[in-house]
Design a protein around this motif. Structure first.
Motif, short mmCIF file in Angstrom:
data_model
loop_
_atom_site.label_atom_id
_atom_site.label_comp_id
_atom_site.label_asym_id
_atom_site.label_seq_id
_atom_site.Cartn_x
_atom_site.Cartn_y
_atom_site.Cartn_z
N GLY A 142 50.27 35.63 25.05
CA GLY A 142 51.67 35.99 24.81
C GLY A 142 52.46 36.01 26.10
O GLY A 142 53.43 35.28 26.25
N ARG A 143 52.01 36.80 27.06
CA ARG A 143 52.66 36.87 28.37
C ARG A 143 51.58 36.87 29.44
O ARG A 143 50.49 37.37 29.24
CB ARG A 143 53.51 38.13 28.51
N GLY A 144 51.92 36.29 30.58
CA GLY A 144 50.99 36.30 31.71
C GLY A 144 51.14 37.57 32.52
O GLY A 144 51.84 38.51 32.15
N ARG A 145 50.44 37.62 33.65
CA ARG A 145 50.57 38.76 34.56
C ARG A 145 52.00 38.81 35.12
O ARG A 145 52.62 37.77 35.24
CB ARG A 145 49.55 38.60 35.69
N PRO A 146 52.54 40.00 35.44
CA PRO A 146 51.85 41.28 35.57
C PRO A 146 51.75 42.09 34.27
O PRO A 146 51.40 43.26 34.31
CB PRO A 146 52.73 42.02 36.58
N TYR A 147 52.09 41.48 33.14
CA TYR A 147 51.93 42.17 31.86
C TYR A 147 50.44 42.36 31.56
O TYR A 147 49.59 41.64 32.09
CB TYR A 147 52.60 41.37 30.75
N PRO A 148 50.09 43.30 30.69
CA PRO A 148 48.68 43.58 30.41
C PRO A 148 48.05 42.66 29.38
O PRO A 148 46.87 42.80 29.06
CB PRO A 148 48.73 45.02 29.88
N ASP A 149 48.82 41.70 28.86
CA ASP A 149 48.40 40.93 27.69
C ASP A 149 47.08 40.19 27.87
O ASP A 149 46.24 40.15 26.95
CB ASP A 149 49.49 39.93 27.29
N LEU A 150 46.87 39.55 29.03
CA LEU A 150 45.63 38.79 29.24
C LEU A 150 44.41 39.70 29.18
O LEU A 150 43.39 39.36 28.57
CB LEU A 150 45.68 38.05 30.58
N VAL A 151 44.52 40.86 29.80
CA VAL A 151 43.40 41.80 29.81
C VAL A 151 43.13 42.32 28.39
O VAL A 151 41.98 42.36 27.94
CB VAL A 151 43.66 42.97 30.77
N GLY A 165 41.18 40.67 40.89
CA GLY A 165 42.09 39.61 41.27
C GLY A 165 42.51 39.74 42.71
O GLY A 165 42.26 40.76 43.36
N ASP A 166 43.17 38.71 43.22
CA ASP A 166 43.55 38.67 44.64
C ASP A 166 45.02 38.97 44.88
O ASP A 166 45.48 38.87 46.01
CB ASP A 166 43.22 37.28 45.23
N THR A 167 45.77 39.34 43.82
CA THR A 167 47.20 39.55 43.98
C THR A 167 47.64 40.90 43.41
O THR A 167 46.95 41.49 42.56
CB THR A 167 48.02 38.46 43.26
N SER A 168 48.80 41.35 43.84
CA SER A 168 49.35 42.59 43.30
C SER A 168 49.64 42.46 41.82
O SER A 168 49.54 43.45 41.07
CB SER A 168 50.63 42.98 44.06
N SER A 169 49.95 41.25 41.35
CA SER A 169 50.18 41.05 39.91
C SER A 169 48.91 41.27 39.11
O SER A 169 48.95 41.82 38.00
CB SER A 169 50.71 39.63 39.66
N ASP A 170 47.76 40.85 39.66
CA ASP A 170 46.48 41.12 39.00
C ASP A 170 46.25 42.62 38.88
O ASP A 170 45.81 43.12 37.84
CB ASP A 170 45.32 40.51 39.80
N ILE A 171 46.55 43.33 39.95
CA ILE A 171 46.33 44.78 39.96
C ILE A 171 47.25 45.46 38.95
O ILE A 171 46.81 46.30 38.15
CB ILE A 171 46.57 45.36 41.38
N THR A 172 48.52 45.10 38.96
CA THR A 172 49.47 45.70 38.02
C THR A 172 49.06 45.43 36.58
O THR A 172 49.11 46.33 35.73
CB THR A 172 50.88 45.15 38.27
N LEU A 176 54.78 33.19 46.90
CA LEU A 176 53.70 33.98 47.50
C LEU A 176 53.68 35.41 46.95
O LEU A 176 52.63 35.96 46.63
CB LEU A 176 53.84 34.01 49.02
N ASP A 177 54.88 35.99 46.84
CA ASP A 177 54.98 37.38 46.38
C ASP A 177 54.54 37.52 44.92
O ASP A 177 54.05 38.58 44.51
CB ASP A 177 56.41 37.89 46.53
N THR A 178 54.76 36.46 44.13
CA THR A 178 54.47 36.53 42.69
C THR A 178 53.20 35.78 42.31
O THR A 178 52.99 35.46 41.14
CB THR A 178 55.65 35.97 41.88
#
Length: 228
Positions: free
Chosen positions: A148-157, A176-183, A53-55
């Motif tokens: 390359g890497r998923g969230r919370p890294y910036p690679d997808l954006v 996004g709906d999660t803190s990882s999306d925001i980060t 849930l946290d991730t």
């Protein structure tokens, strides 16, 4: 002050943001945890479920690697997770967030490109898009393996920005709906990094992560980005 009308690319999460899955992620995780021998009840299972849930929003294989230690167990868990989630797709448990498809269409009509991103594998993402009839809904779709890497890294954006041929990170909005999306959005330098209340994390969590806006739903996004 940021001129929202200058946004050229909207990078939108899928599960919880544009797609409602009625708890399918957690249910699929339980299948994955059982597959690698985690007790079906008790503190170990509860702690693992809380970690998921946290991730939320992060690459699932990375989450499983953190939870289960070895690459072998992570791969085993990921295979079980994807099999279970795809079963929920087949059963019709996954549906669009109300107004999401219209919001995407409105953005594209206004000249804003749209990228759909996910923490799932390419295969699961493709199956989900096909089930929803969304194979042509966006300008591009990306999974962690594409970036390359998923969230919370910036690679997808940043990968979305490059592929969409947008010239400035300040012309990007991330939702996004999660803190990882925001980060992820903040690390990429996006001008707008909005949280939505249709998924895993609440308004407080999204704001604590640094969201520039909190929306009830992605359906509100066109009003934020498109000048009247």
């Amino acid at each position: 002050m940021q001129d929202n009308s200058d946004i050229a690319l909207a990078v939108l999460d899928m599960a919880g943001t544009t797609v409602a899955d009625d708890g399918a992620v957690i249910a699929a995780f339980d299948d994955a945890a059982t597959a690698v021998g985690l007790p079906e009840s008790g503190p170990e299972r509860d702690n693992a479920r809380q970690y998921v849930l946290d991730t939320m929003g992060q690459s699932k294989i990375v989450v499983f690697r953190a939870l289960f230690g070895s690459d072998h167990r992570a791969a085993q868990a990921n295979a079980a997770f994807e099999s279970a989630y795809e079963r929920y797709i087949d059963e019709g448990a996954i549906t669009p967030i109300p107004g999401a498809a219209n919001a995407i269409a409105t953005l594209r009509t206004a000249g804003i490109k749209v990228a759909l991103t996910t923490g799932f594998s390419r295969g699961t993402q493709r199956k989900l898009l096909t089930a929803l009839g969304w194979t042509e809904v966006a300008d591009l779709v990306l999974a962690p393996a594409d970036a390359g890497r998923g969230r919370p890294y910036p690679d997808l954006v940043l990968t979305a920005l490059l592929r969409a041929e947008v010239d400035d990170v300040r012309r990007v909005a991330v939702v996004g709906d999660t803190s990882s999306d925001i980060t992820s959005g903040l690390r990429a330098g996006a001008a707008i990094v909005a949280g939505t209340l249709t998924g895993a994390h609440d308004a407080h969590t999204l704001r604590e992560a640094g969201a520039t806006h909190v929306l009830d739903s992605v359906a509100e996004l066109p009003a934020l980005l498109i000048s009247a």
